[in-house]
Write a protein that holds these residues in place. Sequence first.
Motif, PDB file in Angstrom:
ATOM      1  N   GLY A   8       0.941  -1.197  -0.136  1.00  0.00           N
ATOM      2  CA  GLY A   8       0.182  -0.018  -0.055  1.00  0.00           C
ATOM      3  C   GLY A   8       0.824   1.408   0.115  1.00  0.00           C
ATOM      4  N   ALA A   9       2.076   1.112  -0.027  1.00  0.00           N
ATOM      5  CA  ALA A   9       3.101   2.273   0.212  1.00  0.00           C
ATOM      6  C   ALA A   9       3.248   2.894  -1.146  1.00  0.00           C
ATOM      7  N   ALA A  26      11.886   6.714  -2.313  1.00  0.00           N
ATOM      8  CA  ALA A  26      11.157   7.231  -0.826  1.00  0.00           C
ATOM      9  C   ALA A  26       9.708   6.503  -0.846  1.00  0.00           C
ATOM     10  N   PHE A  27       9.273   6.102   0.055  1.00  0.00           N
ATOM     11  CA  PHE A  27       7.749   5.823   0.072  1.00  0.00           C
ATOM     12  C   PHE A  27       7.095   6.670   1.183  1.00  0.00           C
ATOM     13  N   ASP A  28       5.842   6.740   1.034  1.00  0.00           N
ATOM     14  CA  ASP A  28       5.000   7.542   2.069  1.00  0.00           C
ATOM     15  C   ASP A  28       4.893   6.857   3.438  1.00  0.00           C
ATOM     16  N   SER A  29       5.312   5.658   3.413  1.00  0.00           N
ATOM     17  CA  SER A  29       5.366   4.763   4.805  1.00  0.00           C
ATOM     18  C   SER A  29       6.933   5.264   5.592  1.00  0.00           C
ATOM     19  N   GLY A  30       7.692   6.010   4.789  1.00  0.00           N
ATOM     20  CA  GLY A  30       8.833   6.250   5.639  1.00  0.00           C
ATOM     21  C   GLY A  30      10.146   5.409   5.150  1.00  0.00           C
ATOM     22  N   GLU A  31       9.954   4.214   4.392  1.00  0.00           N
ATOM     23  CA  GLU A  31      11.108   3.600   4.046  1.00  0.00           C
ATOM     24  C   GLU A  31      11.716   4.249   2.787  1.00  0.00           C
ATOM     25  N   ILE A  91       6.178  -4.253 -16.229  1.00  0.00           N
ATOM     26  CA  ILE A  91       5.616  -3.043 -15.374  1.00  0.00           C
ATOM     27  C   ILE A  91       5.871  -3.291 -13.979  1.00  0.00           C
ATOM     28  N   TYR A  92       6.671  -2.249 -13.272  1.00  0.00           N
ATOM     29  CA  TYR A  92       7.084  -2.304 -11.965  1.00  0.00           C
ATOM     30  C   TYR A  92       6.132  -1.514 -11.078  1.00  0.00           C
ATOM     31  N   THR A  93       5.111  -2.119 -10.461  1.00  0.00           N
ATOM     32  CA  THR A  93       4.061  -1.522  -9.550  1.00  0.00           C
ATOM     33  C   THR A  93       4.710  -0.963  -8.495  1.00  0.00           C
ATOM     34  N   TRP A  94       4.242   0.014  -7.688  1.00  0.00           N
ATOM     35  CA  TRP A  94       4.647   0.278  -6.464  1.00  0.00           C
ATOM     36  C   TRP A  94       4.808  -0.664  -5.306  1.00  0.00           C
ATOM     37  N   ASP A  95       4.039  -1.474  -5.327  1.00  0.00           N
ATOM     38  CA  ASP A  95       4.015  -2.856  -4.481  1.00  0.00           C
ATOM     39  C   ASP A  95       5.318  -3.512  -4.846  1.00  0.00           C
ATOM     40  N   TYR A  96       5.560  -3.890  -6.053  1.00  0.00           N
ATOM     41  CA  TYR A  96       6.735  -4.458  -6.678  1.00  0.00           C
ATOM     42  C   TYR A  96       8.011  -3.896  -6.267  1.00  0.00           C
TER      43      TYR A  96
END
Length: 139
Positions: A8-9, A26-31, A91-96
Amino acid sequence: MAEMKKSGAVPTSLTVRKQSRVLELAFDSGESYSLPFELLRVYSPSAEVRGHGTGQEVLQTGKREVLLTAVEPVGNYAVQLHFSDSHNTGIYTWDYLYWLGANQAQLWEDYLKRLEAAGFTRETGRDAPMLSEGRGCGH
């Protein structure tokens, strides 16, 4: 290999570092993660690399020098990466991408073991570019 779960990031930044050959995310989850181009290429989510089912994966060899030449958005959920070896079908999804970053150490180790088992190094294999005269194969 670790199972991919939905994170979900969503990336808040994506930077291509050509000289160091990494894609920084950088992800909205902080990682945040620095993914080497080689890792992105050998773990491409494309059918060419993953096959169409379990056991159909194709080991990617000779990708140490691969470059990322373009990044194209795919809707609001992914990017399509273009590599210097003409590969551009994943296709590189955000989850991937998040999963690649979170599991990078284990994925890298798995890749190196598979190369070794197949009798290759990161510089050799059916896909390896011709090495210049006088340039060694740093292992």
